[in-house]
Design a protein around this motif. Sequence first.
Motif, PDB file in Angstrom:
ATOM      1  N   ARG A 118       2.499  -6.950  -1.619  1.00  0.00           N
ATOM      2  CA  ARG A 118       3.811  -6.295  -1.528  1.00  0.00           C
ATOM      3  C   ARG A 118       3.945  -5.527  -0.217  1.00  0.00           C
ATOM      4  O   ARG A 118       4.975  -5.590   0.457  1.00  0.00           O
ATOM      5  N   GLU A 119       2.880  -4.805   0.144  1.00  0.00           N
ATOM      6  CA  GLU A 119       2.920  -4.034   1.385  1.00  0.00           C
ATOM      7  C   GLU A 119       3.063  -4.966   2.593  1.00  0.00           C
ATOM      8  O   GLU A 119       3.826  -4.679   3.516  1.00  0.00           O
ATOM      9  N   ARG A 142      -0.886  -5.161  -4.658  1.00  0.00           N
ATOM     10  CA  ARG A 142      -0.358  -4.047  -3.858  1.00  0.00           C
ATOM     11  C   ARG A 142      -0.316  -4.430  -2.383  1.00  0.00           C
ATOM     12  O   ARG A 142       0.675  -4.197  -1.693  1.00  0.00           O
ATOM     13  N   LEU A 143      -1.386  -5.051  -1.898  1.00  0.00           N
ATOM     14  CA  LEU A 143      -1.435  -5.451  -0.495  1.00  0.00           C
ATOM     15  C   LEU A 143      -0.425  -6.548  -0.177  1.00  0.00           C
ATOM     16  O   LEU A 143       0.169  -6.558   0.902  1.00  0.00           O
ATOM     17  N   ASP A 200      -5.071  -6.016  -8.988  1.00  0.00           N
ATOM     18  CA  ASP A 200      -4.091  -4.960  -8.695  1.00  0.00           C
ATOM     19  C   ASP A 200      -4.067  -4.630  -7.206  1.00  0.00           C
ATOM     20  O   ASP A 200      -2.998  -4.462  -6.610  1.00  0.00           O
ATOM     21  N   ARG A 201      -5.246  -4.527  -6.612  1.00  0.00           N
ATOM     22  CA  ARG A 201      -5.333  -4.208  -5.193  1.00  0.00           C
ATOM     23  C   ARG A 201      -4.702  -5.327  -4.356  1.00  0.00           C
ATOM     24  O   ARG A 201      -3.986  -5.071  -3.397  1.00  0.00           O
ATOM     25  N   TYR A 229      11.944   0.182  -4.970  1.00  0.00           N
ATOM     26  CA  TYR A 229      10.495   0.214  -4.896  1.00  0.00           C
ATOM     27  C   TYR A 229       9.916   0.322  -6.294  1.00  0.00           C
ATOM     28  O   TYR A 229      10.435   1.011  -7.145  1.00  0.00           O
ATOM     29  N   GLU A 247       3.505   1.940  -7.068  1.00  0.00           N
ATOM     30  CA  GLU A 247       2.307   1.254  -6.592  1.00  0.00           C
ATOM     31  C   GLU A 247       1.099   1.679  -7.421  1.00  0.00           C
ATOM     32  O   GLU A 247       0.973   2.842  -7.786  1.00  0.00           O
ATOM     33  N   PRO A 248       0.183   0.738  -7.690  1.00  0.00           N
ATOM     34  CA  PRO A 248      -1.050   1.148  -8.340  1.00  0.00           C
ATOM     35  C   PRO A 248      -1.847   2.023  -7.382  1.00  0.00           C
ATOM     36  O   PRO A 248      -1.749   1.860  -6.169  1.00  0.00           O
ATOM     37  N   LYS A 249      -2.591   2.953  -7.932  1.00  0.00           N
ATOM     38  CA  LYS A 249      -3.377   3.837  -7.092  1.00  0.00           C
ATOM     39  C   LYS A 249      -4.477   3.034  -6.408  1.00  0.00           C
ATOM     40  O   LYS A 249      -5.069   2.144  -7.016  1.00  0.00           O
ATOM     41  N   PRO A 250      -4.762   3.353  -5.117  1.00  0.00           N
ATOM     42  CA  PRO A 250      -5.848   2.650  -4.453  1.00  0.00           C
ATOM     43  C   PRO A 250      -7.177   2.993  -5.119  1.00  0.00           C
ATOM     44  O   PRO A 250      -7.306   4.039  -5.756  1.00  0.00           O
TER      45      PRO A 250
END
Length: 117
Positions: free
Chosen positions: A35-36, A32-33, A28-29, A6, A9-12
């Motif tokens: 990858r999720e 992150r999404l 960045d958001r 892993y 992750e960047p912070k939301p």
Amino acid sequence: MRGRDYVAEPKPLPPGGGRSVTPDELTDRRARLEREFAELQFDLGGLAYEMAIRDHWRVDLLVRHAARLQTVDAELGGLERLARIDEGGAAGTCPNCDALYPRGAAFCSQCAHPLMR
């Protein structure tokens, strides 16, 4: 989820009360999404495979995992819509639910909170 590496992750984005969102934060958001989404899709497939080889189906678990995947997919779709609407990114975040909104929006598309005074 064992055995996979892993990345931090960047912070939301925090609730901003309508603050501006930079293109970098939007990127960045989105990353992150993405990858999720990929991890959730992988996990759902693995869960279905394990149930199939054991011939023991738990539909409630499949539905729960699919619902989470659908939520992330919808959020990712919203971010992609915002990116297409305005190359500069979103205008800000809703002060009520923290959803991103484009420039000129009068109401939040998630909770219908008024965005203009």
